[in-house]
Design a protein around this motif. Structure first.
Motif, PDB file in Angstrom:
ATOM      1  N   UNK A  59      45.119 -13.488 -56.904  1.00 21.46           N
ATOM      2  CA  UNK A  59      45.926 -14.063 -55.818  1.00 21.46           C
ATOM      3  C   UNK A  59      46.697 -12.968 -55.091  1.00 21.46           C
ATOM      4  N   UNK A  60      47.097 -13.282 -53.879  1.00 17.53           N
ATOM      5  CA  UNK A  60      48.013 -12.395 -53.163  1.00 17.53           C
ATOM      6  C   UNK A  60      49.375 -12.513 -53.836  1.00 17.53           C
ATOM      7  N   UNK A  61      49.970 -11.390 -54.115  1.00 19.21           N
ATOM      8  CA  UNK A  61      51.278 -11.406 -54.763  1.00 19.21           C
ATOM      9  C   UNK A  61      52.347 -11.359 -53.680  1.00 19.21           C
ATOM     10  N   UNK A  62      53.314 -12.278 -53.742  1.00 17.80           N
ATOM     11  CA  UNK A  62      54.381 -12.278 -52.738  1.00 17.80           C
ATOM     12  C   UNK A  62      55.150 -10.953 -52.748  1.00 17.80           C
ATOM     13  N   UNK A 120      53.156  -0.103 -47.102  1.00 20.83           N
ATOM     14  CA  UNK A 120      53.285  -1.145 -48.123  1.00 20.83           C
ATOM     15  C   UNK A 120      53.847  -2.448 -47.563  1.00 20.83           C
ATOM     16  N   UNK A 121      54.673  -2.361 -46.526  1.00 18.70           N
ATOM     17  CA  UNK A 121      55.256  -3.568 -45.923  1.00 18.70           C
ATOM     18  C   UNK A 121      54.194  -4.411 -45.225  1.00 18.70           C
ATOM     19  N   UNK A 122      53.078  -3.804 -44.878  1.00 17.99           N
ATOM     20  CA  UNK A 122      52.004  -4.514 -44.180  1.00 17.99           C
ATOM     21  C   UNK A 122      50.806  -4.776 -45.094  1.00 17.99           C
ATOM     22  N   UNK A 123      50.895  -4.363 -46.322  1.00 16.64           N
ATOM     23  CA  UNK A 123      49.744  -4.399 -47.232  1.00 16.64           C
ATOM     24  C   UNK A 123      49.540  -5.761 -47.888  1.00 16.64           C
ATOM     25  N   UNK A 124      48.312  -5.960 -48.300  1.00 21.78           N
ATOM     26  CA  UNK A 124      47.946  -7.078 -49.156  1.00 21.78           C
ATOM     27  C   UNK A 124      48.157  -6.570 -50.578  1.00 21.78           C
ATOM     28  N   UNK A 125      48.921  -7.292 -51.373  1.00 20.18           N
ATOM     29  CA  UNK A 125      49.257  -6.824 -52.720  1.00 20.18           C
ATOM     30  C   UNK A 125      48.507  -7.670 -53.742  1.00 20.18           C
ATOM     31  N   UNK A 126      47.792  -6.974 -54.616  1.00 20.50           N
ATOM     32  CA  UNK A 126      47.000  -7.647 -55.658  1.00 20.50           C
ATOM     33  C   UNK A 126      47.297  -7.005 -57.007  1.00 20.50           C
ATOM     34  N   UNK A 127      47.082  -7.784 -58.041  1.00 18.73           N
ATOM     35  CA  UNK A 127      47.222  -7.292 -59.404  1.00 18.73           C
ATOM     36  C   UNK A 127      46.141  -6.254 -59.667  1.00 18.73           C
ATOM     37  N   UNK A 128      46.499  -5.162 -60.292  1.00 17.52           N
ATOM     38  CA  UNK A 128      45.533  -4.129 -60.643  1.00 17.52           C
ATOM     39  C   UNK A 128      44.643  -4.677 -61.767  1.00 17.52           C
ATOM     40  N   UNK A 129      43.337  -4.820 -61.537  1.00 20.67           N
ATOM     41  CA  UNK A 129      42.469  -5.399 -62.570  1.00 20.67           C
ATOM     42  C   UNK A 129      42.280  -4.485 -63.773  1.00 20.67           C
ATOM     43  N   UNK A 130      42.593  -3.219 -63.628  1.00 24.49           N
ATOM     44  CA  UNK A 130      42.444  -2.269 -64.730  1.00 24.49           C
ATOM     45  C   UNK A 130      43.731  -2.162 -65.542  1.00 24.49           C
ATOM     46  N   UNK A 131      44.878  -2.273 -64.865  1.00 25.01           N
ATOM     47  CA  UNK A 131      46.186  -2.205 -65.518  1.00 25.01           C
ATOM     48  C   UNK A 131      47.019  -3.380 -65.024  1.00 25.01           C
ATOM     49  N   UNK A 132      47.042  -4.463 -65.779  1.00 21.30           N
ATOM     50  CA  UNK A 132      47.684  -5.700 -65.309  1.00 21.30           C
ATOM     51  C   UNK A 132      49.205  -5.611 -65.226  1.00 21.30           C
ATOM     52  N   UNK A 133      49.785  -4.478 -65.617  1.00 15.94           N
ATOM     53  CA  UNK A 133      51.229  -4.309 -65.460  1.00 15.94           C
ATOM     54  C   UNK A 133      51.582  -3.745 -64.084  1.00 15.94           C
ATOM     55  N   UNK A 134      50.565  -3.379 -63.315  1.00 20.51           N
ATOM     56  CA  UNK A 134      50.791  -2.745 -62.015  1.00 20.51           C
ATOM     57  C   UNK A 134      50.083  -3.508 -60.906  1.00 20.51           C
TER      58      UNK A 134
END
Length: 154
Positions: A59-62, A120-134
């Motif tokens: 999902x897109x992260x707010x 970053x203010x304009x970016x789409x933010x997603x969970x890192x699939x390799x490191x789920x803490x980032x």
């Protein structure tokens, strides 16, 4: 006379052993109580971050749930910082200061699929699939999909 001295020494030695055993028992009890009281809190932190991360898979992260300096998801809303027409988020005053002063170009990230520098203010933010803490910052859904294809083919 020797028997009395021997008995006194044996009794003193036994009393010393009993005291030592008592201290060991008391120490063990204190350790168990400490683990019982604080253990769940320590283990719960890891579980909490895993739960938070699992809610955002794919999902897109707010923006307000991310520290744009540390690149991680927060359980609570982060602090907003407006710079011109851009809005950034940081978890603490130190991170907000880094964003405000653009320390180490922290307002920008490299899109993992294209290598292009994006704000970053304009970016789409997603969970890192390799490191789920980032989290990772993407230029668009299209570049995120490209990234997924890249890592799944490896």
């Amino acid at each position: 006379m020797r028997r009395r001295v021997g008995k006194k020494l044996a009794k003193a030695k036994q009393e010393k052993t009993n005291k030592l055993n008592g201290f060991l028992l008391l120490g063990g009890i204190l350790l168990l109580v400490t683990v019982a009281l604080y253990g769940p809190k320590l283990f719960n932190r890891t579980n909490q971050s895993e739960i938070i991360a699992s809610q955002h898979i794919g999902k897109n992260i707010p923006l307000n749930k991310v520290c744009m300096v540390r690149g991680d998801i927060k359980a609570k809303d982060t602090h907003m910082l407006r710079i011109g027409d851009k809005v950034y988020f940081g978890c603490c005053q130190k991170c907000l200061s880094k964003l405000k002063n653009n320390v180490n170009n922290v307002q920008y990230a490299s899109d993992p699929a294209t290598g292009k520098m994006i704000n970053k203010a304009e970016a789409l933010i997603k969970l890192n699939p390799i490191n789920s803490n980032k989290v990772l910052f993407f230029e668009s859904q299209e570049t995120y999909d490209q990234y997924l294809k890249l890592i799944l083919n490896e």
